[in-house]
Design a protein around this motif. Structure first.
Motif, short mmCIF file in Angstrom:
data_model
loop_
_atom_site.label_atom_id
_atom_site.label_comp_id
_atom_site.label_asym_id
_atom_site.label_seq_id
_atom_site.Cartn_x
_atom_site.Cartn_y
_atom_site.Cartn_z
N LEU A 177 0.82 -1.21 0.00
CA LEU A 177 0.00 0.00 0.00
C LEU A 177 0.86 1.26 0.00
O LEU A 177 0.54 2.25 -0.67
N ILE A 178 1.96 1.22 0.73
CA ILE A 178 2.86 2.38 0.77
C ILE A 178 3.46 2.65 -0.60
O ILE A 178 3.51 3.79 -1.07
N VAL A 179 3.88 1.58 -1.27
CA VAL A 179 4.46 1.74 -2.60
C VAL A 179 3.41 2.25 -3.58
O VAL A 179 3.70 3.10 -4.43
N ALA A 180 2.19 1.73 -3.50
CA ALA A 180 1.12 2.22 -4.37
C ALA A 180 0.91 3.72 -4.15
O ALA A 180 0.72 4.48 -5.10
N GLY A 181 0.98 4.16 -2.90
CA GLY A 181 0.85 5.58 -2.60
C GLY A 181 1.99 6.40 -3.18
O GLY A 181 1.79 7.50 -3.71
N ILE A 182 3.21 5.87 -3.07
CA ILE A 182 4.37 6.57 -3.62
C ILE A 182 4.24 6.70 -5.14
O ILE A 182 4.53 7.76 -5.72
N MET A 183 3.81 5.62 -5.79
CA MET A 183 3.64 5.65 -7.23
C MET A 183 2.58 6.66 -7.64
O MET A 183 2.69 7.34 -8.68
#
Length: 214
Positions: A177-183
């Motif tokens: 979820l954190i990576v999806a947010g960063i993307m």
């Protein structure tokens, strides 16, 4: 991401370069194929990061198709196309951010193995496209938008691979979820950069907008 200095160019001959068009066709094929593969893997593996990356591939496919359509045309059309692409990239980023926030309360734990394998394949594909387009990173807004998209994709793929390792190590969905947010933030930031440069190539003429003299 912070926006570096924008070196706008109004060189029609460069955008009509057969090498540029060939690079765009290759990038279009790679991105379309990766979208199809990654959206299936993202849904099957329950990964928001993979699905976000798949949507990015879809957006880039449209990006390359539009760039092919305006390559060699007047700066006016290239600037307008860049505005459209920038807005599309930002909208996709907002959608991905909303989806990641929804998954915080309603999503499950993704499959780290699928994330890792597909993430590495996507990284190889995007790194190849980014290297191929690197020489065009300082062109006009239309050219630079293509470079920004490919650069952001490669960075995003590294993050997906790291997220897979995080999911495997923690047994939770938070790294995904954190990576999806960063993307999502990368997409929004890249879209804003493209829009800002495209607008800088457009000046008011008292009857709407037109493009500065080439």
């Amino acid at each position: 991401m912070a926006c570096g200095s924008c070196c706008a160019s109004s060189n029609k001959e460069t955008s009509a370069d057969p090498t540029w068009r060939r690079a765009l066709w290759i990038a279009l094929g790679v991105n379309a194929a990766m979208f199809a593969a990654e959206i299936v893997a993202g849904v099957a593996g329950g990964s928001e990061a993979l699905q976000a990356d798949a949507l990015d591939f879809l957006g880039d496919s449209a990006n390359y198709a539009i760039s092919l359509g305006v390559a060699g045309t007047a700066l006016a059309w290239r600037a307008r196309a860049a505005l459209l692409k920038g807005a599309t990239l930002a909208i996709l980023g907002i959608y991905v951010l909303a989806a990641a926030l929804w998954a915080v309360w309603h999503g499950g734990t993704p499959q780290a193995g699928i994330m890792g394998v597909v993430g590495v394949i996507a990284l190889v594909a995007n790194a190849g496209v980014a290297l191929m387009l690197y020489r065009y990173r300082t062109g006009d807004a239309n050219m630079r938008s293509v470079w920004i998209c490919s650069r952001n994709d490669a960075i995003g793929n590294v993050a997906v691979v790291l997220a897979a390792a995080g999911v495997f190590g923690t047994g939770t969905a938070w790294p995904d979820l954190i990576v999806a947010g960063i993307m999502a933030v990368l997409g929004i930031s890249g879209g804003v950069q493209i829009i800002m440069q495209a607008r800088s190539e457009i000046v008011p003429n008292g009857r709407g907008y037109t493009v500065a003299a080439e």
